[in-house]
Design an enzyme around this catalytic site. Structure first.
Site, PDB file in Angstrom:
ATOM      1  N   LYS A   1       0.769  -1.243   0.093  1.00 32.49           N
ATOM      2  CA  LYS A   1      -0.013  -0.185   0.017  1.00 32.49           C
ATOM      3  C   LYS A   1       0.954   1.119  -0.092  1.00 32.49           C
ATOM      4  O   LYS A   1       0.287   2.308  -0.432  1.00 32.49           O
ATOM      5  CB  LYS A   1      -0.907  -0.018   1.210  1.00 32.49           C
ATOM      6  CG  LYS A   1      -2.073  -1.193   1.099  1.00 32.49           C
ATOM      7  CD  LYS A   1      -3.392  -0.794   1.634  1.00 32.49           C
ATOM      8  CE  LYS A   1      -4.476  -1.685   1.389  1.00 32.49           C
ATOM      9  NZ  LYS A   1      -4.144  -2.945   1.988  1.00 32.49           N
TER      10      LYS A   1
ATOM     11  N   GLU B   1      -9.433   6.133   3.951  1.00 29.09           N
ATOM     12  CA  GLU B   1     -10.390   5.306   4.665  1.00 29.09           C
ATOM     13  C   GLU B   1      -9.402   3.893   4.901  1.00 29.09           C
ATOM     14  O   GLU B   1      -8.365   3.822   4.175  1.00 29.09           O
ATOM     15  CB  GLU B   1     -11.405   4.588   3.731  1.00 29.09           C
ATOM     16  CG  GLU B   1     -11.210   3.770   2.556  1.00 29.09           C
ATOM     17  CD  GLU B   1     -10.346   4.323   1.575  1.00 29.09           C
ATOM     18  OE1 GLU B   1     -10.256   5.333   1.275  1.00 29.09           O
ATOM     19  OE2 GLU B   1      -9.566   3.394   1.040  1.00 29.09           O
TER      20      GLU B   1
ATOM     21  N   SER C   1       1.511  -9.594  -0.842  1.00 28.38           N
ATOM     22  CA  SER C   1       1.420  -8.378  -0.873  1.00 28.38           C
ATOM     23  C   SER C   1       1.361  -7.848   0.558  1.00 28.38           C
ATOM     24  O   SER C   1       1.733  -6.466   0.544  1.00 28.38           O
ATOM     25  CB  SER C   1      -0.367  -8.217  -1.030  1.00 28.38           C
ATOM     26  OG  SER C   1      -1.025  -8.999   0.111  1.00 28.38           O
TER      27      SER C   1
END
Ligand SMILES: *Cc1c(COP(=O)(O)O)cnc(C)c1O
Length: 394
Positions: free
Chosen positions: A85, A107, A373
Site C-alpha cells: 500500500k 479510509e 502483498s
C-alpha cells in the site's frame, strides 16, 4: 461518455455534482505530474531509498519442491510499513503536496492503507485523518495506535457493519464537505475515475519490477496469482503481464466461511453489476440492489465491490477469479511459514492458498509467481486466536 474513464463498461464517475470539480482537478493535476520528470524522480527516489524497492523476487525452493512447480514470491511484504500500500500512498500524498493541499484523508480496512497514508503524510508534512470502521479498529488495535503515533487522527465509524465499506462512505462524505482543501487518498484501485487508473499506475511498479526480474533470470511467468480486495496489488502485478497472452492471471477473492454461505466477500464470483463508491463494477448485493454485508478473516479483503478494471478483466476472460475460504487461507499461512520461514499477511495467504488448487492441475515445473502483498505481523492477534482456539474466528 468520457471513454478513458471506463474499462469496458466498468468504471466511470458516479458521484454527486459537488465532487466533479475535485475529480476534474485531480485528473488534470495527476496527468501533469505523471508527465513531469521531477515528480517521477522524486517518487522513484522515495520508492528506492525510503520504501526499499525493488522488492526481491524470491525463488521459494521448498514450496517449489512440495508442489513440483517453480514458485516465485514477489516480496511486497518487505516494503517499509509491511505491504504494497505504501507504493500508492506515497504517490498520492506527493501529488497532494504538489497540488498545495494541507490535509489528506483516507479510509482503511486492515489499517494498512491508514498506516501507509499516515506514514507518507508524516514524511511529507501534511495533516492526516483516517476513517476506520469500529470493528476493524478493534481487530487492528495496534495499527490504530501506529497511525496515532505517526500523528494521524483516526475517526471511528459506527455505521452498518463498522468495516471498510462504511469507512469509505464516511471518507467520501467528509471529502465532499471539504473538497477544496482536502485530498482524498484512496487505498485501492477503486472509486470514481481517475482513482482506479492512478492507483494502477502507482502499483504497476510491482509488475514492472517482477517482469524485469524474471527477464534477468531468463524466465517467463506461466501463472501470476494475487489476492483481490479492491484489487490494487493484483492490478499492480498483473500490469506487467497484461500484454502477454501466454501468462495466466488469477485474482483470489475472500471466500470467507464458504460461497454457499452469506459470509464471504467473493464479489466477482457471486456479485452482479452495480454502483458502489462512485464506480460501476461488480457488487455483492441483494435482490433490491442493497449492498450485502461481507465477511473475511482478513480485514483487507472484506469489501463488497471490486476495482472496475478487474470487473472488465473478469468479463473479458483475461483474468480468472477464484474464492478461497478463511480456513484455506489460514492453512496456507501456516504452510508458507513452515516451508519458507515467511509469515504472510492473511490477505496474501489467500493467494498462496490457490497454489493447492492450481498446482495439481498443471504440468510439472511451470513458473508461478505469487504476489505476497504484505507481512503477517499485523495479523498475529487473529492467527493466535484461531490456532490457539481462543475465539471462533473460522
Ligand atoms: C489492503 C491489503 C490487501 C487488499 O487490497 P488490494 O487493493 O486488493 O490489494 C491485500 N493485502 C494486504 C497485505 C493488504 O494490506
Amino acid at each position: 461518455m468520457n471513454t478513458k474513464s471506463y474499462f469496458g463498461k466498468f468504471g466511470g464517475q458516479y458521484v454527486p455534482e459537488t465532487a466533479m470539480f475535485a475529480l476534474n482537478e485531480l485528473e488534470s493535476e495527476y496527468l501533469k505530474a505523471k508527465a513531469d520528470p521531477t515528480f517521477q524522480e522524486e517518487l522513484n527516489d522515495l520508492l528506492k531509498n525510503y520504501v526499499g524497492r525493488p522488492t526481491p523476487l524470491y525463488h521459494a525452493k521448498n514450496l517449489s519442491a512440495h508442489y513440483g512447480q517453480q514458485i516465485y514470491l514477489k516480496r511486497e511484504d518487505l516494503n517499509h510499513t509491511g505491504a504494497h500500500k505504501i507504493n500508492n500512498a506515497l504517490g498520492q500524498v506527493l501529488l497532494a503536496k504538489r497540488m498545495g493541499k494541507k490535509k489528506v484523508i483516507a479510509e482503511t480496512g486492515a489499517g494498512q492503507h491508514g498506516v501507509a497514508t499516515a506514514t507518507a503524510a508524516a514524511l511529507l508534512g501534511l495533516e492526516c485523518d483516517v476513517y476506520m470502521g469500529a470493528v476493524d479498529m478493534e481487530r487492528q488495535k495496534l495499527n490504530v495506535f501506529r497511525m496515532e503515533l505517526l500523528g494521524a487522527h483516526v475517526v471511528a465509524i459506527h455505521d452498518g457493519l463498522k468495516t471498510l465499506k462504511e469507512a469509505t462512505t464516511a471518507a467520501i462524505q467528509s471529502w465532499v464537505a471539504e473538497i477544496e482543501t482536502v485530498f482524498y487518498v484512496i487505498g485501492s484501485a477503486v472509486g470514481p475515475h481517475p482513482y482506479p487508473s492512478m492507483v494502477k499506475d502507482f502499483q504497476s511498479i510491482i509488475g514492472t519490477e517482477c517482469r524485469e526480474q524474471l527477464n534477468t533470470l531468463g524466465l517467463h511467468a506461466d501463472h501470476v496469482i494475487a489476492c483481490v480486495g479492491g484489487g490494487s496489488n493484483a492490478i499492480g502485478i498483473f500490469s506487467g503481464f497484461l500484454d502477454d497472452d501466454t501468462t495466466h492471471l488469477y485474482g483470489v477473492e475472500a471466500g470467507g466461511y464458504g460461497i454457499d454461505t452469506d459470509m464471504h466477500a467473493a464479489t466477482l464470483t457471486l456479485g452482479k453489476e452495480g454502483i458502489i463508491h462512485g464506480m460501476k463494477t461488480y457488487v455483492l448485493q441483494d435482490k433490491y440492489g442493497q449492498i450485502s454485508p461481507v465477511h473475511s478473516i482478513s480485514a483487507g479483503l472484506d469489501y463488497p465491490g471490486v476495482g472496475p478494471q478487474h470487473a472488465h478483466l473478469f468479463e473479458s476472460g483475461k483474468a480468472t477469479y477464484i474464492p478461497i475460504t478463511d480456513a484455506e487461507a489460514m492453512d496456507a499461512l501456516v504452510r508458507t511459514t513452515r516451508f519458507e520461514g515467511i509469515i504472510p499477511a492473511i490477505e496474501s495467504a489467500h493467494a498462496l492458498a490457490y497454489l493447492e488448487k492450481l498446482c495439481p492441475s498443471l504440468p510439472a515445473n511451470q513458473t508461478i509467481v505469487v504476489n505476497v502483498s504484505g507481512r503477517g505481523d499485523k495479523d498475529m492477534h487473529t492467527v493466535f486466536s484461531v490456532l490457539k482456539g481462543e475465539k471462533d474466528e473460522i
